[in-house]
Every structure is written in C-alpha cells, then in structure tokens.
Design a protein around this motif. Structure first.
Motif, PDB file in Angstrom:
ATOM      1  N   VAL A  92       7.685  -0.484  32.841  1.00 17.79           N
ATOM      2  CA  VAL A  92       8.139   0.211  34.046  1.00 17.79           C
ATOM      3  C   VAL A  92       9.057   1.349  33.612  1.00 17.79           C
ATOM      4  CG1 VAL A  92       9.464   0.034  36.176  1.00 17.79           C
ATOM      5  CG2 VAL A  92       7.976  -1.863  35.476  1.00 17.79           C
ATOM      6  N   ASN A 100      10.280   3.792  36.104  1.00 19.55           N
ATOM      7  CA  ASN A 100      11.253   3.861  37.198  1.00 19.55           C
ATOM      8  C   ASN A 100      10.620   3.394  38.498  1.00 19.55           C
ATOM      9  OD1 ASN A 100       9.693   6.031  38.016  1.00 19.55           O
ATOM     10  ND2 ASN A 100      11.192   7.559  37.476  1.00 19.55           N
ATOM     11  N   ASP A 101      11.476   3.155  39.471  1.00 11.72           N
ATOM     12  CA  ASP A 101      11.047   2.726  40.801  1.00 11.72           C
ATOM     13  C   ASP A 101      11.235   3.927  41.715  1.00 11.72           C
ATOM     14  OD1 ASP A 101      10.635   1.620  43.254  1.00 11.72           O
ATOM     15  OD2 ASP A 101      11.983  -0.077  42.966  1.00 11.72           O
ATOM     16  N   THR A 102      10.135   4.461  42.276  1.00  4.29           N
ATOM     17  CA  THR A 102      10.213   5.663  43.115  1.00  4.29           C
ATOM     18  C   THR A 102      10.170   5.322  44.598  1.00  4.29           C
ATOM     19  OG1 THR A 102       7.828   5.963  43.025  1.00  4.29           O
ATOM     20  CG2 THR A 102       9.124   7.096  41.345  1.00  4.29           C
ATOM     21  N   LEU A 119       6.013   1.865  41.867  1.00  2.00           N
ATOM     22  CA  LEU A 119       6.610   1.908  40.539  1.00  2.00           C
ATOM     23  C   LEU A 119       5.920   3.005  39.741  1.00  2.00           C
ATOM     24  CD1 LEU A 119       6.411  -1.897  39.679  1.00  2.00           C
ATOM     25  CD2 LEU A 119       8.461  -0.664  40.335  1.00  2.00           C
ATOM     26  N   SER A 154       0.923   5.121  38.846  1.00  2.58           N
ATOM     27  CA  SER A 154       1.632   4.555  39.988  1.00  2.58           C
ATOM     28  C   SER A 154       1.189   3.109  40.096  1.00  2.58           C
ATOM     29  CB  SER A 154       1.276   5.298  41.276  1.00  2.58           C
ATOM     30  OG  SER A 154       1.699   6.631  41.204  1.00  2.58           O
ATOM     31  N   ASN A 156       1.987  -1.020  42.034  1.00  3.20           N
ATOM     32  CA  ASN A 156       2.631  -1.948  42.961  1.00  3.20           C
ATOM     33  C   ASN A 156       2.918  -3.230  42.212  1.00  3.20           C
ATOM     34  OD1 ASN A 156       2.446  -0.521  45.511  1.00  3.20           O
ATOM     35  ND2 ASN A 156       0.253  -0.864  45.396  1.00  3.20           N
ATOM     36  N   SER A 157       4.079  -3.817  42.472  1.00  9.06           N
ATOM     37  CA  SER A 157       4.375  -5.128  41.924  1.00  9.06           C
ATOM     38  C   SER A 157       3.690  -6.160  42.813  1.00  9.06           C
ATOM     39  CB  SER A 157       5.878  -5.370  41.902  1.00  9.06           C
ATOM     40  OG  SER A 157       6.156  -6.690  41.520  1.00  9.06           O
ATOM     41  N   VAL A 196      12.198  -6.775  42.566  1.00  9.63           N
ATOM     42  CA  VAL A 196      12.388  -5.448  41.994  1.00  9.63           C
ATOM     43  C   VAL A 196      12.183  -5.539  40.489  1.00  9.63           C
ATOM     44  CG1 VAL A 196      14.039  -3.586  41.635  1.00  9.63           C
ATOM     45  CG2 VAL A 196      13.989  -4.812  43.823  1.00  9.63           C
TER      46      VAL A 196
END
Length: 106
Positions: free
Chosen positions: A54, A56-58, A62, A72, A74-75, A80
C-alpha cells in the motif's frame, strides 16, 4: 440480373462484416476487443495472488504498487490499511483491484 448482382454484393459485404466482428470480439480468434467488453481472464488471471505494498489511502480507494506499477484498489475487509502494508490481489474489477492484507508468519 441487376437485382441478383445487388443481392450477391450485399451478402458478400455482410459476410465480411460478420467475419471482422467475430475476429474482434471472440476470444478464441484473438479477441482484440474482448478485454474492453468486460472482465478478461487474460488480464485477471495473472494479477490474482500477486503481492504488493500500500502506498497511500486516497479516501475510498487505496493506491498500491505491484511489480513496479501503481493500481487503485479496494480492501476486502473494513479495516484501514496504512502505507507500507503488504497486500495480495484477490480479484480484479476492471482497473480496480480487490486486495487483502498479507500476514507474514514467522
């Protein structure tokens, strides 16, 4: 005779168009447009199971780096995932990956 020639020409043109459409769409014959018409096994299969980090988290998505490329993602769990978290690809949804955290066992 002119009617027959016109009908024959129309049938030949339609046959050529059908052949070209088949070559562009059907996966077994090349499938040049197949990847744009939906999830393509040709793209999805190689990505499944790949590992990355990861970045960064935008917000909703992610940003992950997998084999030097940014994606790009998705978890798949509602937690988080901070930058630096190792992840694995579980599914491909177009250009967005579903990822899960990789838990390293000692």
């Amino acid at each position: 005779m002119e009617l027959f020639s016109g009908l024959l020409l129309t049938l030949v043109v339609l046959a050529i168009l059908a052949y070209v459409a088949r070559e562009l769409i059907v996966e077994d014959s090349g499938g040049a447009l197949k990847k744009y018409l939906g999830d393509s096994p040709a793209v999805e299969a190689p990505m499944l199971g790949k590992r990355g980090i990861v970045e960064n988290d935008t917000g909703e998505l992610l940003r992950v780096r997998i084999e030097g490329e940014r994606w790009s993602a998705n978890s798949i769990v509602d937690t988080v995932l901070p930058a630096g978290t190792p992840v694995r690809v579980t599914a491909v949804n177009g250009l967005v990956l579903d990822v899960e955290q990789v838990v390293e066992e000692d």
